[in-house]
Design a protein around this motif. Structure first.
Motif, PDB file in Angstrom:
ATOM      1  N   SER A   1      -2.503   6.570 -22.133  1.00 13.45           N
ATOM      2  CA  SER A   1      -1.344   6.787 -23.010  1.00 13.45           C
ATOM      3  C   SER A   1      -0.057   7.003 -22.220  1.00 13.45           C
ATOM      4  CB  SER A   1      -1.605   7.969 -23.936  1.00 13.45           C
ATOM      5  OG  SER A   1      -1.707   9.152 -23.191  1.00 13.45           O
ATOM      6  N   SER A   2      -0.158   7.520 -20.994  1.00 19.42           N
ATOM      7  CA  SER A   2       1.070   7.718 -20.200  1.00 19.42           C
ATOM      8  C   SER A   2       1.681   6.388 -19.798  1.00 19.42           C
ATOM      9  CB  SER A   2       0.781   8.509 -18.917  1.00 19.42           C
ATOM     10  OG  SER A   2       0.240   9.735 -19.248  1.00 19.42           O
ATOM     11  N   ILE A   3       0.818   5.400 -19.550  1.00 19.82           N
ATOM     12  CA  ILE A   3       1.327   4.064 -19.200  1.00 19.82           C
ATOM     13  C   ILE A   3       1.915   3.402 -20.461  1.00 19.82           C
ATOM     14  CG2 ILE A   3       0.754   1.800 -18.220  1.00 19.82           C
ATOM     15  CD1 ILE A   3       0.359   3.957 -16.132  1.00 19.82           C
ATOM     16  N   VAL A   4       1.204   3.511 -21.570  1.00 20.58           N
ATOM     17  CA  VAL A   4       1.691   2.926 -22.825  1.00 20.58           C
ATOM     18  C   VAL A   4       3.088   3.462 -23.173  1.00 20.58           C
ATOM     19  CG1 VAL A   4       1.313   2.840 -25.341  1.00 20.58           C
ATOM     20  CG2 VAL A   4      -0.611   2.472 -23.777  1.00 20.58           C
ATOM     21  N   ASP A   5       3.316   4.736 -22.874  1.00 24.74           N
ATOM     22  CA  ASP A   5       4.600   5.366 -23.209  1.00 24.74           C
ATOM     23  C   ASP A   5       5.812   4.655 -22.603  1.00 24.74           C
ATOM     24  OD1 ASP A   5       3.407   7.240 -24.760  1.00 24.74           O
ATOM     25  OD2 ASP A   5       3.508   8.870 -23.278  1.00 24.74           O
ATOM     26  N   HIS A   6       5.593   3.894 -21.519  1.00 23.07           N
ATOM     27  CA  HIS A   6       6.719   3.218 -20.870  1.00 23.07           C
ATOM     28  C   HIS A   6       7.197   1.991 -21.639  1.00 23.07           C
ATOM     29  CE1 HIS A   6       6.709   5.736 -17.335  1.00 23.07           C
ATOM     30  NE2 HIS A   6       5.398   5.585 -17.236  1.00 23.07           N
ATOM     31  N   PHE A   7       6.451   1.587 -22.659  1.00 25.77           N
ATOM     32  CA  PHE A   7       6.823   0.373 -23.396  1.00 25.77           C
ATOM     33  C   PHE A   7       8.240   0.472 -23.965  1.00 25.77           C
ATOM     34  CE2 PHE A   7       6.682  -2.589 -27.049  1.00 25.77           C
ATOM     35  CZ  PHE A   7       6.476  -3.748 -26.329  1.00 25.77           C
TER      36      PHE A   7
ATOM     37  N   GLY B   1       0.342   1.887  -9.615  1.00 20.92           N
ATOM     38  CA  GLY B   1      -0.947   1.451 -10.134  1.00 20.92           C
ATOM     39  C   GLY B   1      -1.989   2.552 -10.083  1.00 20.92           C
ATOM     40  N   SER B   2      -1.849   3.432  -9.102  1.00 21.59           N
ATOM     41  CA  SER B   2      -2.837   4.502  -8.947  1.00 21.59           C
ATOM     42  C   SER B   2      -2.747   5.547 -10.060  1.00 21.59           C
ATOM     43  CB  SER B   2      -2.676   5.168  -7.581  1.00 21.59           C
ATOM     44  OG  SER B   2      -1.353   5.585  -7.420  1.00 21.59           O
ATOM     45  N   ASP B   3      -1.714   5.471 -10.888  1.00 17.69           N
ATOM     46  CA  ASP B   3      -1.601   6.417 -12.016  1.00 17.69           C
ATOM     47  C   ASP B   3      -2.453   6.003 -13.212  1.00 17.69           C
ATOM     48  OD1 ASP B   3       0.249   8.171 -10.790  1.00 17.69           O
ATOM     49  OD2 ASP B   3       1.847   6.718 -11.163  1.00 17.69           O
ATOM     50  N   ILE B   4      -2.970   4.769 -13.173  1.00 22.53           N
ATOM     51  CA  ILE B   4      -3.752   4.291 -14.321  1.00 22.53           C
ATOM     52  C   ILE B   4      -5.046   5.103 -14.450  1.00 22.53           C
ATOM     53  CG2 ILE B   4      -4.924   2.453 -13.001  1.00 22.53           C
ATOM     54  CD1 ILE B   4      -3.756   1.863 -16.527  1.00 22.53           C
ATOM     55  N   GLY B   5      -5.382   5.428 -15.666  1.00 30.80           N
ATOM     56  CA  GLY B   5      -6.639   6.140 -15.917  1.00 30.80           C
ATOM     57  C   GLY B   5      -6.525   7.652 -15.844  1.00 30.80           C
ATOM     58  N   GLN B   6      -5.309   8.168 -15.715  1.00 28.31           N
ATOM     59  CA  GLN B   6      -5.142   9.620 -15.584  1.00 28.31           C
ATOM     60  C   GLN B   6      -4.978  10.331 -16.932  1.00 28.31           C
ATOM     61  OE1 GLN B   6      -5.514  11.171 -12.444  1.00 28.31           O
ATOM     62  NE2 GLN B   6      -6.215   9.057 -12.173  1.00 28.31           N
ATOM     63  N   ASN B   7      -4.659   9.566 -17.967  1.00 30.87           N
ATOM     64  CA  ASN B   7      -4.434  10.170 -19.303  1.00 30.87           C
ATOM     65  C   ASN B   7      -5.044   9.282 -20.375  1.00 30.87           C
ATOM     66  OD1 ASN B   7      -2.435  12.593 -19.017  1.00 30.87           O
ATOM     67  ND2 ASN B   7      -1.694  11.018 -17.613  1.00 30.87           N
ATOM     68  N   VAL B   8      -6.358   9.175 -20.335  1.00 27.58           N
ATOM     69  CA  VAL B   8      -7.039   8.198 -21.176  1.00 27.58           C
ATOM     70  C   VAL B   8      -7.357   8.767 -22.561  1.00 27.58           C
ATOM     71  CG1 VAL B   8      -9.130   6.784 -21.407  1.00 27.58           C
ATOM     72  CG2 VAL B   8      -7.986   6.996 -19.182  1.00 27.58           C
TER      73      VAL B   8
END
Ligand code: NAG
Length: 203
Positions: free
Chosen positions: A139-145, A164-171
């Motif tokens: 969800s943290s990555i999605v928030d950048h949309f 890229g290493s931040d992926i998977g930290q807030n699933v």
């Protein structure tokens, strides 16, 4: 919050990945093996720091663990398939827009698009529940949309401030009707039917 380690069913996920990363090209694959680093590959300065995103020898950024955020339960809600297909097509065309408008070097366009496809394809084995990872999204990555476009409609050029290493930290893992008794087979059949549609064979 808990960290879930992946079971290493590498062969199956590699199979799923390569099936989706079409067209399969042995020449490209051996290239991939030889060039574990793409930093400055071919002397193209547009590839400077390419490896910083996922790390050297990690072309597709495959993750092995996730941090699942246990907040308010997210319940899936089925909408008509066409609504889903529309949204996914928008994402596809946005990817093309980014690659053609924000990369000028044609070789770099090709390498970055293949990285994108390979990275996306890892989700196949999450959906099949063979990766050991949950079928969810960060969800943290999605928030950048919301920061993709400037107010005039052009693509933003700002640094979104993550790697890229931040992926998977807030699933977030939405609910589903996965049944551990029957779904491994029925979802496997669904996967094979879809693969057949891609390759032109029937199952
Ligand atoms: C590859 O990249 C992903 C995403 O950044 C990361 O989670 C994973 O640990 C990396 N794998 C290796 C072997 O460096």
């Amino acid at each position: 919050m808990f960290v879930k380690a992946a079971l290493s069913l590498l062969s199956l996920s590699a199979l799923a990945g390569s099936a989706l990363a079409a067209p399969f090209n042995p020449a490209t694959q051996s290239l991939d093996r030889r060039y574990l680093s793409f930093d400055n590959w071919g002397g193209y300065s547009s590839l400077d720091n390419f490896d910083n995103f996922y790390g050297v020898d990690n072309f597709s950024g495959q993750i092995s663990e996730q941090v699942v955020v246990e907040q308010q339960e997210v319940v899936c809600e089925s909408v008509s398939i066409e609504i889903v297909q529309q949204k996914l097509l928008v994402l596809q065309e946005i990817a093309k827009q980014i690659i053609t408008e924000q990369i000028c070097q044609v070789e770099t366009q090709t390498i970055v698009f293949q990285q994108y496809i390979a990275s996306c394809s890892h989700f196949s084995s999450d959906l099949l529940r063979t990766s050991g990872l949950e079928a969810g999204y960060d969800s943290s990555i999605v928030d950048h949309f919301g920061s993709f476009y400037n107010s005039d409609g052009s693509l933003s050029t700002s640094d979104l401030g993550f790697s890229g290493s931040d992926i998977g930290q807030n699933v977030i893992v939405p609910s589903s009707n996965w049944n551990s008794e029957t779904s491994p087979i029925s979802v496997g059949n669904a996967f094979n039917a879809a693969m057949g549609a891609i390759t032109g064979q029937t199952f």
